[in-house]
Design a protein around this motif. Structure first.
Motif, short mmCIF file in Angstrom:
data_model
loop_
_atom_site.label_atom_id
_atom_site.label_comp_id
_atom_site.label_asym_id
_atom_site.label_seq_id
_atom_site.Cartn_x
_atom_site.Cartn_y
_atom_site.Cartn_z
N TYR A 46 0.86 -1.19 0.00
CA TYR A 46 0.00 0.00 0.00
C TYR A 46 0.89 1.23 0.00
O TYR A 46 1.84 1.32 0.77
CB TYR A 46 -0.91 0.03 1.24
CG TYR A 46 -2.01 -0.98 1.19
CD1 TYR A 46 -3.23 -0.66 0.60
CD2 TYR A 46 -1.84 -2.25 1.72
CE1 TYR A 46 -4.25 -1.60 0.55
CE2 TYR A 46 -2.86 -3.19 1.68
CZ TYR A 46 -4.06 -2.86 1.08
OH TYR A 46 -5.07 -3.79 1.03
N SER A 57 0.66 5.76 -1.32
CA SER A 57 -0.24 6.79 -1.85
C SER A 57 0.49 7.79 -2.74
O SER A 57 0.03 8.91 -2.90
CB SER A 57 -0.93 7.52 -0.70
OG SER A 57 0.02 8.11 0.15
N ARG A 103 -0.69 -7.18 -3.57
CA ARG A 103 -1.91 -7.38 -2.77
C ARG A 103 -2.70 -8.55 -3.33
O ARG A 103 -3.18 -9.41 -2.58
CB ARG A 103 -2.76 -6.11 -2.76
CG ARG A 103 -2.17 -5.01 -1.93
CD ARG A 103 -3.16 -3.89 -1.65
NE ARG A 103 -3.76 -3.31 -2.81
CZ ARG A 103 -3.29 -2.26 -3.49
NH1 ARG A 103 -2.16 -1.68 -3.12
NH2 ARG A 103 -3.93 -1.77 -4.52
N THR A 127 -0.12 2.96 7.56
CA THR A 127 -1.55 2.80 7.30
C THR A 127 -2.30 2.61 8.62
O THR A 127 -1.70 2.51 9.69
CB THR A 127 -1.83 1.55 6.42
OG1 THR A 127 -1.55 0.37 7.17
CG2 THR A 127 -1.02 1.58 5.14
N LEU A 132 -5.29 -3.54 8.00
CA LEU A 132 -5.61 -3.24 6.60
C LEU A 132 -5.63 -4.52 5.75
O LEU A 132 -4.65 -5.25 5.66
CB LEU A 132 -4.58 -2.25 6.05
CG LEU A 132 -4.85 -1.70 4.66
CD1 LEU A 132 -6.19 -0.97 4.59
CD2 LEU A 132 -3.72 -0.76 4.26
N ARG A 159 -7.62 -5.70 1.97
CA ARG A 159 -8.46 -5.32 0.83
C ARG A 159 -8.90 -3.85 0.92
O ARG A 159 -10.07 -3.52 0.72
CB ARG A 159 -9.64 -6.25 0.69
CG ARG A 159 -9.16 -7.67 0.41
CD ARG A 159 -10.17 -8.50 -0.28
NE ARG A 159 -9.52 -9.78 -0.60
CZ ARG A 159 -10.18 -10.82 -1.04
NH1 ARG A 159 -11.47 -10.75 -1.20
NH2 ARG A 159 -9.53 -11.92 -1.31
N SER A 160 -7.94 -3.02 1.29
CA SER A 160 -8.10 -1.55 1.36
C SER A 160 -9.06 -1.09 2.44
O SER A 160 -9.52 0.05 2.41
CB SER A 160 -8.50 -0.98 -0.01
OG SER A 160 -7.51 -1.28 -0.97
N LYS A 161 -9.40 -1.97 3.39
CA LYS A 161 -10.30 -1.60 4.48
C LYS A 161 -9.58 -1.74 5.81
O LYS A 161 -8.93 -2.76 6.08
CB LYS A 161 -11.55 -2.47 4.47
CG LYS A 161 -12.42 -2.23 3.26
CD LYS A 161 -13.65 -3.08 3.29
CE LYS A 161 -14.46 -2.83 2.02
NZ LYS A 161 -15.25 -3.95 1.63
N GLN A 216 -5.81 8.56 0.56
CA GLN A 216 -6.34 7.22 0.74
C GLN A 216 -6.98 7.15 2.12
O GLN A 216 -6.42 7.66 3.08
CB GLN A 216 -5.22 6.18 0.66
CG GLN A 216 -4.52 6.12 -0.68
CD GLN A 216 -5.41 5.52 -1.76
OE1 GLN A 216 -6.35 4.80 -1.48
NE2 GLN A 216 -5.12 5.82 -2.99
N TRP A 264 -7.07 4.74 4.05
CA TRP A 264 -6.28 3.89 4.93
C TRP A 264 -4.98 4.52 5.40
O TRP A 264 -4.26 3.95 6.20
CB TRP A 264 -6.02 2.53 4.29
CG TRP A 264 -5.69 2.55 2.83
CD1 TRP A 264 -6.54 2.23 1.80
CD2 TRP A 264 -4.46 2.90 2.21
NE1 TRP A 264 -5.91 2.36 0.60
CE2 TRP A 264 -4.62 2.77 0.82
CE3 TRP A 264 -3.22 3.32 2.70
CZ2 TRP A 264 -3.60 3.04 -0.08
CZ3 TRP A 264 -2.20 3.59 1.81
CH2 TRP A 264 -2.41 3.45 0.44
#
Length: 166
Positions: free
Chosen positions: A37, A39, A53, A79, A83, A85-87, A114, A116
């Motif tokens: 991850y 940004s 990912r 992040t 974290l 699946r981007s949640k 983002q 996250w």
């Protein structure tokens, strides 16, 4: 680098994660040159993150990896915890990028927000420090680096406590 299921790298990672005895090694940290991850708006490189990912994120969740530590981008980013699946708070690790130890630094002009992202620091040299308090509590710190004349060198510019109830 081939991280697809069945590849030598995937098989090595899975075997290594399987072998961890969590009663002896309660904290599981995976290190990678590339983050999963980030940004920064380097979209050709973001494809590598997305590919990682897709290929190994489920594996990290399956084996309850606590921290995914990476570099590559010349900045600092942390992040949200859990974290996946981007949640946030979704069963995955905390992802930390510390690529600010020596090469020229990114200035943060090519970033995109983002949900996250918990913390980003650009244009500042630094390093990470992990302190394991006990089997359920870990402390992460981002420490500013600088010359001996830099009065802010050694200051903690980000920190987070990670607590796992196992």
């Amino acid at each position: 680098h081939n991280l697809t299921k069945g590849s030598p790298q995937y098989e090595w990672l899975e075997k290594d994660l399987k072998a961890v005895n969590r009663s002896k090694t309660p904290w599981l940290v995976v290190e990678s040159h590339r983050p999963m991850y980030e940004s920064e708006a380097f979209f050709d490189q973001a494809d590598v993150c997305a590919g990682m990912r897709y290929q190994i994120e489920d594996l990290l969740r399956e084996y309850n990896v606590d921290v995914f530590l990476a570099g590559h981008y010349h900045m600092y980013q942390r992040t949200c915890d859990g974290l996946y699946r981007s949640k946030c708070n979704n069963g995955g690790p905390l992802h930390i990028t510390v690529g600010s130890a020596g090469a020229s630094l990114d200035n943060g002009t090519s970033t995109y927000p983002q949900e996250w992202t918990a913390q980003s620091i650009y244009g500042e040299y630094g390093y990470g420090r992990i302190t394991v308090a006990n089997a359920s509590t870990l402390h992460w710190e981002f420490v500013k680096a600088g010359s001996e004349n830099d009065t802010t060198a050694g200051e903690i510019h980000d920190d987070v406590w990670i607590i796992r109830r196992r």
